[in-house]
Design a protein around this motif. Structure first.
Motif, PDB file in Angstrom:
ATOM      1  N   PRO A 232      -0.307 -15.713   0.161  1.00  0.00           N
ATOM      2  CA  PRO A 232      -0.398 -14.312   0.621  1.00  0.00           C
ATOM      3  C   PRO A 232      -1.367 -14.137   1.787  1.00  0.00           C
ATOM      4  CG  PRO A 232      -1.461 -14.603  -1.507  1.00  0.00           C
ATOM      5  CD  PRO A 232      -0.737 -15.867  -1.227  1.00  0.00           C
ATOM      6  N   ASN A 233      -2.473 -14.909   1.775  1.00  0.00           N
ATOM      7  CA  ASN A 233      -3.457 -14.795   2.856  1.00  0.00           C
ATOM      8  C   ASN A 233      -2.918 -15.322   4.179  1.00  0.00           C
ATOM      9  OD1 ASN A 233      -3.605 -17.237   1.279  1.00  0.00           O
ATOM     10  ND2 ASN A 233      -5.328 -17.861   2.551  1.00  0.00           N
TER      11      ASN A 233
ATOM     12  N   PRO B 117       0.593   3.516  -5.739  1.00  0.00           N
ATOM     13  CA  PRO B 117      -0.148   2.558  -4.901  1.00  0.00           C
ATOM     14  C   PRO B 117      -0.717   3.202  -3.639  1.00  0.00           C
ATOM     15  CG  PRO B 117       2.223   2.146  -4.814  1.00  0.00           C
ATOM     16  CD  PRO B 117       2.008   3.151  -5.895  1.00  0.00           C
ATOM     17  N   ASN B 118       0.022   4.146  -3.058  1.00  0.00           N
ATOM     18  CA  ASN B 118      -0.450   4.809  -1.837  1.00  0.00           C
ATOM     19  C   ASN B 118      -1.665   5.698  -2.113  1.00  0.00           C
ATOM     20  OD1 ASN B 118       1.628   6.236  -3.298  1.00  0.00           O
ATOM     21  ND2 ASN B 118       1.550   7.804  -1.729  1.00  0.00           N
TER      22      ASN B 118
ATOM     23  N   ALA C 279       0.029  -5.905 -11.707  1.00  0.00           N
ATOM     24  CA  ALA C 279       0.159  -4.744 -10.812  1.00  0.00           C
ATOM     25  C   ALA C 279       1.509  -4.049 -11.022  1.00  0.00           C
ATOM     26  CB  ALA C 279       0.007  -5.186  -9.351  1.00  0.00           C
TER      27      ALA C 279
ATOM     28  N   SER D  75      -4.640   3.327  -2.361  1.00  0.00           N
ATOM     29  CA  SER D  75      -5.054   2.774  -1.068  1.00  0.00           C
ATOM     30  C   SER D  75      -5.621   3.868  -0.167  1.00  0.00           C
ATOM     31  CB  SER D  75      -3.911   1.999  -0.400  1.00  0.00           C
ATOM     32  OG  SER D  75      -3.023   2.848   0.256  1.00  0.00           O
TER      33      SER D  75
ATOM     34  N   TYR E 240      -6.978  -4.246  -6.707  1.00  0.00           N
ATOM     35  CA  TYR E 240      -6.886  -3.908  -5.286  1.00  0.00           C
ATOM     36  C   TYR E 240      -8.159  -4.340  -4.545  1.00  0.00           C
ATOM     37  CZ  TYR E 240      -6.075  -0.924  -1.160  1.00  0.00           C
ATOM     38  OH  TYR E 240      -5.886  -0.452   0.111  1.00  0.00           O
TER      39      TYR E 240
ATOM     40  N   TYR F 133      -9.037   8.432   7.797  1.00  0.00           N
ATOM     41  CA  TYR F 133      -9.777   7.959   6.630  1.00  0.00           C
ATOM     42  C   TYR F 133     -11.278   8.159   6.747  1.00  0.00           C
ATOM     43  CZ  TYR F 133      -5.379   6.125   4.955  1.00  0.00           C
ATOM     44  OH  TYR F 133      -4.087   6.014   4.505  1.00  0.00           O
TER      45      TYR F 133
ATOM     46  N   THR G 224      -4.850 -13.865  -4.831  1.00  0.00           N
ATOM     47  CA  THR G 224      -3.738 -13.108  -5.413  1.00  0.00           C
ATOM     48  C   THR G 224      -2.746 -14.078  -6.049  1.00  0.00           C
ATOM     49  OG1 THR G 224      -3.980 -11.523  -3.605  1.00  0.00           O
ATOM     50  CG2 THR G 224      -1.972 -11.371  -4.919  1.00  0.00           C
TER      51      THR G 224
ATOM     52  N   SER H  81      -0.622 -12.584   5.538  1.00  0.00           N
ATOM     53  CA  SER H  81      -1.364 -11.414   6.046  1.00  0.00           C
ATOM     54  C   SER H  81      -2.159 -11.785   7.293  1.00  0.00           C
ATOM     55  CB  SER H  81      -2.240 -10.782   4.964  1.00  0.00           C
ATOM     56  OG  SER H  81      -3.432 -11.479   4.800  1.00  0.00           O
TER      57      SER H  81
ATOM     58  N   TYR I 104      -5.860  -1.026 -11.665  1.00  0.00           N
ATOM     59  CA  TYR I 104      -5.208  -1.276 -10.372  1.00  0.00           C
ATOM     60  C   TYR I 104      -6.256  -1.303  -9.258  1.00  0.00           C
ATOM     61  CZ  TYR I 104      -1.387  -1.288  -6.968  1.00  0.00           C
ATOM     62  OH  TYR I 104      -0.515  -1.641  -5.969  1.00  0.00           O
TER      63      TYR I 104
ATOM     64  N   SER J 125      -6.096  -5.656  -1.482  1.00  0.00           N
ATOM     65  CA  SER J 125      -4.728  -5.138  -1.447  1.00  0.00           C
ATOM     66  C   SER J 125      -3.711  -6.281  -1.399  1.00  0.00           C
ATOM     67  CB  SER J 125      -4.524  -4.196  -0.257  1.00  0.00           C
ATOM     68  OG  SER J 125      -3.199  -3.686  -0.285  1.00  0.00           O
ATOM     69  N   PHE J 126      -3.945  -7.274  -2.242  1.00  0.00           N
ATOM     70  CA  PHE J 126      -3.000  -8.391  -2.408  1.00  0.00           C
ATOM     71  C   PHE J 126      -2.852  -9.249  -1.154  1.00  0.00           C
ATOM     72  CE2 PHE J 126      -1.848  -4.641  -4.918  1.00  0.00           C
ATOM     73  CZ  PHE J 126      -2.150  -5.129  -6.171  1.00  0.00           C
ATOM     74  N   LYS J 127      -3.881  -9.205  -0.303  1.00  0.00           N
ATOM     75  CA  LYS J 127      -3.849 -10.006   0.921  1.00  0.00           C
ATOM     76  C   LYS J 127      -4.608 -11.324   0.769  1.00  0.00           C
ATOM     77  CE  LYS J 127      -3.466  -6.305   4.365  1.00  0.00           C
ATOM     78  NZ  LYS J 127      -4.114  -5.659   5.516  1.00  0.00           N
ATOM     79  N   TYR J 128      -5.565 -11.387  -0.162  1.00  0.00           N
ATOM     80  CA  TYR J 128      -6.428 -12.560  -0.238  1.00  0.00           C
ATOM     81  C   TYR J 128      -5.748 -13.712  -0.973  1.00  0.00           C
ATOM     82  CZ  TYR J 128     -10.218  -9.249   0.940  1.00  0.00           C
ATOM     83  OH  TYR J 128     -11.023  -8.293   1.520  1.00  0.00           O
ATOM     84  N   SER J 129      -6.323 -14.898  -0.780  1.00  0.00           N
ATOM     85  CA  SER J 129      -5.740 -16.100  -1.360  1.00  0.00           C
ATOM     86  C   SER J 129      -5.842 -16.129  -2.879  1.00  0.00           C
ATOM     87  CB  SER J 129      -6.413 -17.342  -0.774  1.00  0.00           C
ATOM     88  OG  SER J 129      -7.796 -17.303  -1.031  1.00  0.00           O
TER      89      SER J 129
ATOM     90  N   GLU K 149      -9.485   3.667   1.327  1.00  0.00           N
ATOM     91  CA  GLU K 149      -9.686   3.521   2.775  1.00  0.00           C
ATOM     92  C   GLU K 149     -10.768   4.449   3.333  1.00  0.00           C
ATOM     93  OE1 GLU K 149      -8.136   1.527   5.078  1.00  0.00           O
ATOM     94  OE2 GLU K 149      -7.004   0.473   3.542  1.00  0.00           O
TER      95      GLU K 149
ATOM     96  N   LYS L  64       0.820  -1.219   0.000  1.00  0.00           N
ATOM     97  CA  LYS L  64       0.000   0.000   0.000  1.00  0.00           C
ATOM     98  C   LYS L  64       0.852   1.266   0.000  1.00  0.00           C
ATOM     99  CE  LYS L  64      -4.116  -1.713   2.406  1.00  0.00           C
ATOM    100  NZ  LYS L  64      -4.950  -1.582   3.604  1.00  0.00           N
TER     101      LYS L  64
ATOM    102  N   MET M 242       0.113 -10.051  -9.469  1.00  0.00           N
ATOM    103  CA  MET M 242       1.232  -9.215  -9.034  1.00  0.00           C
ATOM    104  C   MET M 242       2.011  -8.663 -10.227  1.00  0.00           C
ATOM    105  SD  MET M 242       1.699  -8.815  -5.743  1.00  0.00           S
ATOM    106  CE  MET M 242       1.664  -9.525  -4.110  1.00  0.00           C
TER     107      MET M 242
END
Lengths: 317, 317
Positions: free
Chosen positions: A190-191, B190-191, B180, B194, B161, A248, B172, A194, B157, B166-170, B198, A168, B177
């Motif tokens: 990745p999950n 990316p910031n 991305a 995000s 996302y 936010y 991904t 995290s 993107y 944000s690339f945390k889920y399974s 948020e 991020k 990547m």
């Protein structure tokens, strides 16, 4: 001043040594721990005798890292002889803890990505374009001729994840993402990373609840702030991410966290969408960046709040 | 049943049409909106006459998406003629809203990544390996011979996302990547994405505060639950992410959110670290996955809590 090394020279230094101490920095995070462990595993594959050390407690969050149990903390009067001391992700020697007094080695090598690096080691591999020292490790292990296995990949992914905030933050580069892709290819989930990284102590959520209850709006909702008073303050509870809650909220221009660390000492963190909050921080003897700044006001919480909000509202007009 | 198309056939359908309606699904998220907007911009570069529509309100969160102001919502009695209707990221026709009655087109095309796709369109491009429909768009735009510019890249993107958290889920994947990375190369920040994603309404944080106050532990800290009673319940406040607070507390095996949606109807969400919570959900007429399941209990909140906790504690032993 250090001798700046290329990746090949860095690999050569490691290859020439037999007994190697790898040192992570104090207040260890996922980057310094993951980087040290991935390098440890690679060097072990090359038959090296490796010690990993950190002069601090390691948060329970990192217990999922393969090899984390290998970390030792030297007693201050311990004396360890090695061929090479490698300090990882520490930009200055004080960040290395007691390792400089405990380890005697003919050569010291520092592998780092911080622009603030103080060049304290004999040899330095510095890549300030790297989002994390873990990025460097990925390339260094390859240069050492070792194949990155799932355990190393997990450590390196955690290093990247930590320093670029799950991809991020602004330091996330195309190269960071490409290395992450390669690590997923090796089998990193990745999950699972995290999920492990999200774990917080109960005290953290309990503090968050109390802090959110203090949420206050000012300047027609353009300012939102949260506060930790003397009774609530607990130095052992990590409150670093709390400012993201006011930050936010729709319509909020400036978010503030006030933290009464002593009866007459209040720490202030500010985040803004556009306003230059570093200017305000500087007038209170602090500093920071355009959109993230902080200062310490020598006043009790209500007085500090009043002073800062007054200054802020004058700027907001 | 739909005719399954290759990427080339999908591009050919788009190239052959002149007036094209692109439709995002109801309850629009970053994937359906970002995907539609990126394709809109690509088709406009090819000189096409494009309408983007969604039969729903669009959350203010997405106002940063380039082109978001292009979205129109058809009146139910409107009649639009087009050469091609493209439904994006909707796995079934009801998700498309009023577009099927408002748009008359000789051909309909569905571009999707959901495994649950019901094949309602004449033509279907389905890639269930894609983490987001945005991933498909990146390749489709390339197949159309259009260079992805910064505006398209920002939309794609955001789509990635959204759907991979944000690339945390399974979901991904290495490919996610790599795409991305390519989008960052084009200039995506990316910031900034995000930060934009948020943003939450004030009511969300206010509800979170109240809900966190209900945090309760059971079974020696192995169970943690939060509750929304009838007084607190507000159907307009999104509480989807709240379960992550009890879920990520040290030592918690099962996290639960109870939501009293009516006087005698309580919705239950469960997340677990290892326990199969879908089994428990099924005994209450619900379902889900091993570590994420839910059910609805026809009882008032305290009664529903008691029933569920009893069943859960029997399983936990």
């Amino acid at each position: 001043m250090s001798k700046h090394c290329s990746l090949q020279e860095t690999a050569a230094l490691l290859q020439a040594a037999n007994k190697i101490v790898l040192c992570s920095h104090v207040s260890p995070d996922g980057d310094t721990l993951g980087s040290a462990l991935s390098l440890m595993k690679a060097l072990q594959k090359l038959g090296k005798d490796v010690i990993v050390t950190v002069d601090d407690e390691i948060s329970k969050v990192y217990k999922f890292l393969p090899g984390i149990e290998s970390f030792v903390r030297f007693q201050n009067d311990e004396r360890i002889a090695a061929d090479l001391l490698v300090v990882i992700d520490a930009s200055s020697l004080d960040r290395a803890g007691n390792v400089s007094q405990c380890v005697s080695a003919p050569k010291t090598l520092n592998i780092d990505h911080h622009i603030s690096n103080t060049e304290y080691a004999d040899y330095l591999y510095l890549d300030t374009a790297a989002a994390a020292t873990g990025e460097i490790m990925y390339e260094l292990i390859d240069t050492l001729g070792v194949e990155v296995d799932l355990e190393m990949a997990t450590c390196i992914y955690t290093a990247l994840y930590t320093d670029c905030g799950s991809f991020k933050y602004s330091n996330t580069m195309p190269k960071t993402m490409r290395i992450a892709a390669a690590l997923l290819e090796i089998g990193v989930k990745p999950n699972e990373i995290s999920d492990s990284m999200e774990i917080k102590p109960r005290s953290n959520i309990e503090m968050l609840t109390k802090v959110l209850e203090t949420l206050t709006f000012d300047a027609d909702g353009k300012i939102a702030y949260i506060s930790i008073n003397n009774e609530m303050y607990d130095k052992d509870v990590d409150t670093d991410t709390f400012i993201s809650y006011p930050r936010y909220i729709e319509g909020v221009e400036v978010a503030i966290m006030f933290k009464a660390v002593e009866k007459a000492v209040t720490r202030v963190s500010m985040r803004s969408r556009n306003l230059d909050v570093s200017e305000i921080a500087i007038t209170f003897g602090g500093g920071g960046h355009l959109r993230a700044a902080g200062c310490t006001i020598e006043a009790a919480l209500p007085e500090a709040q009043q002073q800062l909000l007054k200054a802020l509202k004058e700027k907001l007009v």
